[in-house]
Design a protein around this motif. Structure first.
Motif: not given
Length: 241
Positions: A47, A79, A194, A216-217, A219-222, A224, A228
């Motif tokens: 991130f 981000q 998404h 960005l979306a 990344l958060k799914i994979h 968060e 990371s």
């Protein structure tokens, strides 16, 4: 064991490949700066990396017979997509515009008369890419046309750059979910899945923005709530396509 894993990690292999590239080829200063700038370390947070979201509009898929029409990109730092630093540039005197691509990107020959020279646009992109991971959606077009430029302008093989591909990220997500029913991986369709807004316009800048938002979306799914660090990111290391 961890030291062995780190040695053979694709990111460290890419670092060694860059070192060999600089030793084995006579590269101009701009390429030397790009390839000698340190890559992320395996312990860096995904991130926190600096990215550049990129999109090419072209008249086709073959750079030997088709033309690069426009280039769009914007940085993604901390981000945040930096709209104030977004760039979209038309390519001067591009040839081989086709009716079917003009319908999609609305680029016609008259617009390209006000564009910039191919080499100027591409070298500016390479300068902006220094120290950044390149984000694309479906890397085939961008890699082919960038490789073609490097070969024609500098007589060099494809550059060992670090990419992330939102298309491949989405596909890996569906494989993990064992969702074989989904076969639509177009940028707009994935964004809709998404709950990202639809952009009515289509072009290099809009698509680079849409790709950055999707990244960005994803990344958060994979990542968060999980580790990371860069070692777990599936970067795209391939060059020649």
């Amino acid at each position: 064991m961890r030291a062995i894993f780190n040695h053979f990690h694709p990111l460290n292999k890419l670092k060694r490949e860059r070192e060999r590239y600089l030793v084995n080829h006579d590269v101009p200063d701009n390429i030397k700066t790009l390839l000698s700038t340190p890559l992320p370390s395996l312990d860096d947070d995904i991130f926190s990396l600096d990215y550049l979201s990129v999109d090419f509009e072209t008249s086709g898929f073959d750079p030997k017979n088709d033309s690069l029409l426009s280039v769009g990109y914007l940085p993604l730092i901390n981000q945040q997509l930096l709209l104030s630093e977004a760039v979209e540039t038309l390519i001067q005197s591009a040839e081989n515009i086709k009716a079917e691509t003009a319908v999609i990107n609305h680029i016609v020959p008259e617009m390209l008369e006000q564009g910039k020279p191919w080499a100027e646009v591409m070298d500016t992109l390479l300068a902006e890419a220094v120290g950044k991971v390149l984000i694309v959606h479906g890397s085939v077009v961008e890699k082919r046309f960038l490789n073609h430029y490097i070969a024609k302008q500098y007589k060099l093989p494809p550059l060992p750059l670090l990419w992330v591909d939102t298309l491949q990220m989405e596909k890996s997500l569906h494989m993990y979910k064992d969702d074989s029913a989904t076969d639509d991986f177009r940028l707009g369709s994935i964004r809709a899945r998404h709950n990202l807004p639809e952009y009515s316009a289509h072009g290099a800048l809009v698509d680079s923005l849409a790709t950055g938002e999707l990244y960005l979306a994803l990344l958060k799914i994979h990542f968060e709530g999980t580790d990371s660090s860069v070692r777990y990111m599936k970067f795209d290391y391939t060059r020649a396509l």
